[in-house]
Design an enzyme around this catalytic site. Sequence first.
Site, PDB file in Angstrom:
ATOM      1  N   ASP A   1       0.861  -1.187   0.000  1.00 22.31           N
ATOM      2  CA  ASP A   1       0.000   0.000   0.000  1.00 22.31           C
ATOM      3  C   ASP A   1       0.896   1.235   0.000  1.00 22.31           C
ATOM      4  OD1 ASP A   1      -2.072   1.766   0.214  1.00 22.31           O
ATOM      5  OD2 ASP A   1      -2.839   1.019   2.118  1.00 22.31           O
TER       6      ASP A   1
ATOM      7  N   ASP B   1      -2.938   2.611  -5.968  1.00 16.79           N
ATOM      8  CA  ASP B   1      -1.938   2.696  -4.908  1.00 16.79           C
ATOM      9  C   ASP B   1      -1.820   1.450  -4.036  1.00 16.79           C
ATOM     10  OD1 ASP B   1      -4.404   3.036  -3.777  1.00 16.79           O
ATOM     11  OD2 ASP B   1      -3.849   4.736  -2.518  1.00 16.79           O
ATOM     12  N   GLU B   2      -2.506   0.360  -4.363  1.00 20.34           N
ATOM     13  CA  GLU B   2      -2.353  -0.843  -3.545  1.00 20.34           C
ATOM     14  C   GLU B   2      -2.622  -2.096  -4.371  1.00 20.34           C
ATOM     15  OE1 GLU B   2      -5.249  -1.659  -0.448  1.00 20.34           O
ATOM     16  OE2 GLU B   2      -6.575  -0.121  -1.270  1.00 20.34           O
TER      17      GLU B   2
END
Length: 376
Positions: free
Chosen positions: A26, A120-121
């Site tokens: 993350d 983003d993850e």
Amino acid sequence: MEDATRLHPEADPPREAMLRKIVHVDMDAFYASVEQRDDPTLRGKPVVVAWRGNRSVVCAASYEARRFGVRSAMPAITAERLCPEAIFLPPDFTRYKAVSRAVREIFQRHTDLIEPLSLDEAYLDVTENKTDLPTATKVAKTIRGQIREELFLTASAGVAPNKFLAKIASDWRKPDGLFVIQPGDLDTFLPPLPVGRIPGVGKVTETRLKQIGIQTVGDLRAFDLKALEAQFGRYGLRLYELARGIDHSRVIPDRPTKSISAEDTFQRDIPLSETEELIRHLAEKVWSASRKESRMARTVILKLKTSEFNILTRSYTPVVPPVSCEELTMIALSLRERIDLGPAQRFRLVGVGLSNFREAKDSPSPLFEESILGVA
């Protein structure tokens, strides 16, 4: 107990699942961190990625801004009140997507089993990795180091035997942290956790759990399967398993997003004419979430639930997909005009959604759809 593999078609048999090594990565305050990286004058300052305005919501906040209580999906006007010194920047999704692709290239050096959740993850299955590193922990450390050295950004990572635990672990030492949950840790690690830490347990479910005396994962473990199924239906089995650290779901590469939506229930039933403000707010939330996707959504959906619990949906697929939050909002409000149940009708819930995600090159024909579904 029912067979978990049958209930979860994306699951592997329990023995195979127990042998997995999963990493959840993350990126830390991703959009804001990219802005601070690219403009050194922003480093150490409270940065909020959002358009200013009464109708805007926060896309991301730097950790300096979070100290003031600023959070993603918060109304921008609230963020401005909490942190008057915040530097507001309009989001640049083209740049964020380019950085996300660079992060993905680092992941691919180690495994092809990558399941992105957003820009983003992502989950990574490193049960077998390309670089012959001896442990999943070393893989996670290497990935975090490569992101730092090559992209000048930080990422947090969680390592565990399944996706559920890996996601909890990645949040444990944020920002710029690494946490490992071993199979032998489950009986000491899980029980003290607040039940709201379980991914997927939102405010509504958390409230329902607390109403029956479940505050922690340990409390949840004390309920047998039949009692949970009586309260939560099929989701009761999922809660029963997660409380014991059981998650057989596989890492599925490139899982396509089918839809993004947000909905809310009114404190009192209201007429259609009073729904505009909430529709605008929900459209903001949906638009912000959709900016994390590389593909474009073609169809706008409006959902309403009447005071009699009937669900109504209206949808529209324009030739050109919505290109701004304002356009999405206007389409959602126009769909409201296609509801004609009379001024006396009251509504208890409204929702806004995007669906029919396609690559940008695709161009479908316009399509109107209307439906009135049965009683909820």
